[in-house]
Structure formats: structure tokens, C-alpha cells
Motif scaffolding. Sequence first.
Motif, PDB file in Angstrom:
ATOM      1  N   MET A   1      22.725 -63.608 -29.728  1.00 23.09           N
ATOM      2  CA  MET A   1      22.113 -62.809 -28.620  1.00 23.09           C
ATOM      3  C   MET A   1      21.078 -63.701 -27.995  1.00 23.09           C
ATOM      4  SD  MET A   1      20.143 -59.088 -28.140  1.00 23.09           S
ATOM      5  CE  MET A   1      21.520 -58.248 -28.978  1.00 23.09           C
ATOM      6  N   LYS A   2      21.336 -63.934 -26.503  1.00 23.37           N
ATOM      7  CA  LYS A   2      20.318 -64.976 -25.814  1.00 23.37           C
ATOM      8  C   LYS A   2      19.538 -63.859 -24.685  1.00 23.37           C
ATOM      9  CE  LYS A   2      20.229 -68.776 -22.689  1.00 23.37           C
ATOM     10  NZ  LYS A   2      20.864 -69.585 -21.969  1.00 23.37           N
ATOM     11  N   ILE A   3      18.386 -64.268 -24.814  1.00 21.41           N
ATOM     12  CA  ILE A   3      17.359 -63.094 -23.819  1.00 21.41           C
ATOM     13  C   ILE A   3      16.646 -64.239 -23.077  1.00 21.41           C
ATOM     14  CG2 ILE A   3      15.875 -61.475 -23.526  1.00 21.41           C
ATOM     15  CD1 ILE A   3      16.546 -60.513 -26.389  1.00 21.41           C
ATOM     16  N   THR A   4      16.799 -63.963 -21.604  1.00 20.29           N
ATOM     17  CA  THR A   4      16.163 -64.767 -20.731  1.00 20.29           C
ATOM     18  C   THR A   4      15.078 -63.962 -19.941  1.00 20.29           C
ATOM     19  OG1 THR A   4      18.131 -65.927 -20.508  1.00 20.29           O
ATOM     20  CG2 THR A   4      16.265 -66.282 -18.747  1.00 20.29           C
ATOM     21  N   PHE A   5      14.017 -64.377 -19.772  1.00 22.44           N
ATOM     22  CA  PHE A   5      12.882 -63.527 -19.001  1.00 22.44           C
ATOM     23  C   PHE A   5      12.953 -63.894 -17.397  1.00 22.44           C
ATOM     24  CE2 PHE A   5       8.192 -63.004 -17.838  1.00 22.44           C
ATOM     25  CZ  PHE A   5       8.318 -61.566 -17.716  1.00 22.44           C
ATOM     26  N   TYR A   6      13.232 -62.890 -16.655  1.00 28.23           N
ATOM     27  CA  TYR A   6      13.258 -63.188 -15.111  1.00 28.23           C
ATOM     28  C   TYR A   6      12.039 -62.753 -14.305  1.00 28.23           C
ATOM     29  CZ  TYR A   6      18.272 -64.764 -15.732  1.00 28.23           C
ATOM     30  OH  TYR A   6      19.150 -65.520 -16.191  1.00 28.23           O
ATOM     31  N   GLY A   7      11.091 -62.483 -15.189  1.00 19.40           N
ATOM     32  CA  GLY A   7       9.708 -62.066 -14.611  1.00 19.40           C
ATOM     33  C   GLY A   7       9.655 -60.525 -14.517  1.00 19.40           C
ATOM     34  N   HIS A   8       8.408 -60.179 -14.446  1.00 13.61           N
ATOM     35  CA  HIS A   8       8.024 -58.670 -14.482  1.00 13.61           C
ATOM     36  C   HIS A   8       8.767 -57.959 -15.523  1.00 13.61           C
ATOM     37  CE1 HIS A   8       6.126 -55.247 -12.907  1.00 13.61           C
ATOM     38  NE2 HIS A   8       7.079 -54.477 -12.591  1.00 13.61           N
ATOM     39  N   ALA A   9       9.690 -57.117 -15.242  1.00 14.08           N
ATOM     40  CA  ALA A   9      10.283 -56.365 -16.313  1.00 14.08           C
ATOM     41  C   ALA A   9      12.074 -56.665 -16.230  1.00 14.08           C
ATOM     42  CB  ALA A   9      10.304 -54.992 -16.491  1.00 14.08           C
ATOM     43  N   SER A  10      12.246 -57.722 -15.718  1.00 15.71           N
ATOM     44  CA  SER A  10      13.681 -58.355 -15.482  1.00 15.71           C
ATOM     45  C   SER A  10      14.068 -59.324 -16.671  1.00 15.71           C
ATOM     46  CB  SER A  10      13.825 -58.975 -14.091  1.00 15.71           C
ATOM     47  OG  SER A  10      13.326 -58.393 -13.104  1.00 15.71           O
TER      48      SER A  10
ATOM     49  N   VAL B   1       7.742 -58.988 -31.262  1.00 16.69           N
ATOM     50  CA  VAL B   1       7.500 -58.261 -29.789  1.00 16.69           C
ATOM     51  C   VAL B   1       7.761 -59.477 -28.653  1.00 16.69           C
ATOM     52  CG1 VAL B   1       6.047 -57.089 -28.435  1.00 16.69           C
ATOM     53  CG2 VAL B   1       6.280 -56.528 -31.005  1.00 16.69           C
ATOM     54  N   LEU B   2       8.707 -59.179 -27.489  1.00 15.17           N
ATOM     55  CA  LEU B   2       8.472 -59.986 -26.615  1.00 15.17           C
ATOM     56  C   LEU B   2       7.894 -59.163 -25.515  1.00 15.17           C
ATOM     57  CD1 LEU B   2       9.345 -62.126 -24.536  1.00 15.17           C
ATOM     58  CD2 LEU B   2      11.486 -60.934 -24.110  1.00 15.17           C
ATOM     59  N   GLY B   3       6.843 -59.461 -25.072  1.00 13.01           N
ATOM     60  CA  GLY B   3       6.044 -58.745 -23.827  1.00 13.01           C
ATOM     61  C   GLY B   3       6.617 -58.763 -22.599  1.00 13.01           C
ATOM     62  N   TYR B   4       6.504 -57.786 -21.835  1.00 14.56           N
ATOM     63  CA  TYR B   4       6.928 -57.908 -20.308  1.00 14.56           C
ATOM     64  C   TYR B   4       5.889 -56.876 -19.487  1.00 14.56           C
ATOM     65  CZ  TYR B   4      10.434 -54.253 -20.409  1.00 14.56           C
ATOM     66  OH  TYR B   4      11.143 -52.627 -20.476  1.00 14.56           O
ATOM     67  N   HIS B   5       6.190 -56.658 -18.403  1.00 18.61           N
ATOM     68  CA  HIS B   5       5.655 -55.971 -17.374  1.00 18.61           C
ATOM     69  C   HIS B   5       3.922 -56.243 -17.300  1.00 18.61           C
ATOM     70  CE1 HIS B   5       4.780 -52.273 -14.986  1.00 18.61           C
ATOM     71  NE2 HIS B   5       6.044 -52.239 -14.699  1.00 18.61           N
ATOM     72  N   PHE B   6       3.711 -57.544 -17.142  1.00 18.90           N
ATOM     73  CA  PHE B   6       2.579 -58.149 -17.108  1.00 18.90           C
ATOM     74  C   PHE B   6       2.065 -59.130 -16.001  1.00 18.90           C
ATOM     75  CE2 PHE B   6       2.864 -62.276 -19.038  1.00 18.90           C
ATOM     76  CZ  PHE B   6       4.276 -62.249 -19.693  1.00 18.90           C
ATOM     77  N   ASP B   7       1.267 -59.280 -15.471  1.00 14.96           N
ATOM     78  CA  ASP B   7       1.038 -60.757 -14.551  1.00 14.96           C
ATOM     79  C   ASP B   7       1.363 -60.415 -13.087  1.00 14.96           C
ATOM     80  OD1 ASP B   7      -0.729 -61.588 -16.455  1.00 14.96           O
ATOM     81  OD2 ASP B   7       0.452 -63.578 -16.718  1.00 14.96           O
TER      82      ASP B   7
ATOM     83  N   LEU C   1       5.615 -64.584 -25.330  1.00 17.36           N
ATOM     84  CA  LEU C   1       5.461 -64.270 -23.934  1.00 17.36           C
ATOM     85  C   LEU C   1       6.341 -65.776 -23.026  1.00 17.36           C
ATOM     86  CD1 LEU C   1       1.542 -63.807 -23.563  1.00 17.36           C
ATOM     87  CD2 LEU C   1       3.622 -62.191 -23.556  1.00 17.36           C
ATOM     88  N   LEU C   2       7.320 -65.403 -22.761  1.00 13.74           N
ATOM     89  CA  LEU C   2       8.074 -66.258 -22.220  1.00 13.74           C
ATOM     90  C   LEU C   2       7.913 -66.710 -20.640  1.00 13.74           C
ATOM     91  CD1 LEU C   2      11.870 -65.108 -23.157  1.00 13.74           C
ATOM     92  CD2 LEU C   2      10.530 -66.880 -24.329  1.00 13.74           C
ATOM     93  N   ASP C   3       7.935 -68.112 -20.284  1.00 14.56           N
ATOM     94  CA  ASP C   3       7.840 -68.396 -18.885  1.00 14.56           C
ATOM     95  C   ASP C   3       9.068 -67.859 -18.122  1.00 14.56           C
ATOM     96  OD1 ASP C   3       5.610 -69.776 -19.531  1.00 14.56           O
ATOM     97  OD2 ASP C   3       6.716 -71.605 -19.585  1.00 14.56           O
ATOM     98  N   ILE C   4       8.908 -67.657 -16.871  1.00 17.22           N
ATOM     99  CA  ILE C   4       9.651 -67.154 -15.845  1.00 17.22           C
ATOM    100  C   ILE C   4      11.102 -67.924 -15.979  1.00 17.22           C
ATOM    101  CG2 ILE C   4      10.671 -66.314 -13.684  1.00 17.22           C
ATOM    102  CD1 ILE C   4       7.826 -64.962 -13.348  1.00 17.22           C
ATOM    103  N   GLY C   5      12.305 -67.533 -16.387  1.00 18.95           N
ATOM    104  CA  GLY C   5      13.492 -68.453 -16.538  1.00 18.95           C
ATOM    105  C   GLY C   5      13.530 -69.077 -17.826  1.00 18.95           C
ATOM    106  N   GLU C   6      12.657 -68.852 -18.791  1.00 24.43           N
ATOM    107  CA  GLU C   6      12.672 -69.271 -20.259  1.00 24.43           C
ATOM    108  C   GLU C   6      13.471 -68.209 -21.004  1.00 24.43           C
ATOM    109  OE1 GLU C   6       9.776 -70.803 -23.740  1.00 24.43           O
ATOM    110  OE2 GLU C   6       9.002 -69.859 -22.162  1.00 24.43           O
ATOM    111  N   SER C   7      14.342 -68.820 -22.100  1.00 26.88           N
ATOM    112  CA  SER C   7      15.171 -67.884 -22.849  1.00 26.88           C
ATOM    113  C   SER C   7      14.735 -67.927 -24.367  1.00 26.88           C
ATOM    114  CB  SER C   7      16.494 -68.401 -22.967  1.00 26.88           C
ATOM    115  OG  SER C   7      16.930 -68.179 -21.581  1.00 26.88           O
TER     116      SER C   7
END
Length: 225
Positions: A1-10, A185-191, A216-222
Motif C-alpha cells: 500500500m502506497k500513501i501520498t499526501f496531497y496537502g491538507h486532508a487530501s 500516525v500520519l498527521g493531516y489537516h494542518f498548516d 508529517l509528509l511534504d506535499i507530494g511525498e509518499s
Amino acid sequence: MKITFYGHASLGITINDVNILVDPFISANEKASHINIDTLDADYILLTHAHQDHILDVEVIAKRTNAVIISNYEIVSHFQNKGLEGHPMNHGGSWDFEFGMVKYVNAIHTSSFPDGSYGGQPGGFVIEGEHKNIYIAGDTALTMDMKLIPMQTKLDLAILPIGDNFTMGIDDAILASDFVECDKVLGYHFDTFGYIEINHEEAKRKFFDKDKDLMLLDIGESLEL
Ligand code: NI
Ligand code: MN
């Protein structure tokens, strides 16, 4: 399973070549200006609730990809009325999709559409993939209902809001991590906005002090699970 953070809660989640997008709010997020929504793959779009900062890019992406929208009945009906594909669920219900089991679980929050119309009740998702299980909390307060999740699912990752003001903050997210019995934990909905800016180092240290790992991933990071 791969998870990518697209910013905010995306989020983008890939399970066995199936692409799942969660709460796409990207085109209006200045911090995510390097993410082009016209290149995102989506077989399914999971929506936790109807707020603008979770559904903004749904129509554009779903029209291009023919993705199936999975959410509560009211949100799915809203998008089906616009000619999009959907699979309605409601709290406590689960369904076996081609990528795994999805359960729509409780969240304490609100869920109106941007025009004020009713968006059902907000939720989160438990996903049991082939090898890994995750919990996407959505926008929520800390709630005792989280204790129900580990009675049925052993989680490998909990994705929790940490920005405070509109959702849990760091201290409540640490308790949520206890409730769902998952220390990763992967944090989201911040900043994204001024109301939800956090101190990254302090947040990570608070989790570390409880023998927990806050990513805490950078936006676009997986990350790979
Ligand atoms: Ni919200
Ligand atoms: Mn939100």
C-alpha cells in the motif's frame, strides 16, 4: 500500500494498482500548487464529509477519470445528480471493494455543502487492504467511538487530523492513537490556513515522548506500508 499526501486532508492511496483519492482539495491550496490535479489517477474517490476543503476538486477529477465516489448517502446522491458515479454508504456499514474492505465510521464534526445544503453526517474510513489496514479519521474530535475500531481491525497506520481549532489537536490525536491501538500516525489537516498552523518539531516530540511515531509528509511525498 502506497500513501501520498496531497496537502491538507487530501491523500492518494494505491492498493494493488487500484488508485484511491481521498478528500481532494488541491487546486485552491497554495501550498499544493506543484500538484496538477489533471494528472492524478483515481479509480475511486473517498469523501469523509461535504465541506469545501474536502470536496473542491471532486467534480473535475471524477469527470476525467470516471472514478466511483464513495461516501455517505447524501454526498454520493449530490454527485450522482451531477452525472458522476457513486457508491453510497452510511455509518457502521462496510463493503468489499476490489481493493479491500471499506467501513464508514463515526466522526464528530459537521458536513454541510459549500452552499449550506445538507451533506449528511461526517465520517471516517477504515480500509482493510490485502496486507495492511488503515484508519482515515476525517475531520473529527476525539471520540470514544474510536475504541470500537481495534475490536475488529488491527491497524497498521492511523491518519489523524492534528491541526486543532476545527478538529483534534496534537494532544487529542495522541489519545486517539491510544483508542485505535495504533502508534504509527500520519498527521493531516494542518498548516493549510492560519487557524491550523502547528509546530512540527513540538508535535513530533510529543508523540515520541509517548513512544509513538508521528509522520508529517511534504506535499507530494509518499510512504509505503
Ligand atoms: Ni470539515
Ligand atoms: Mn476540513
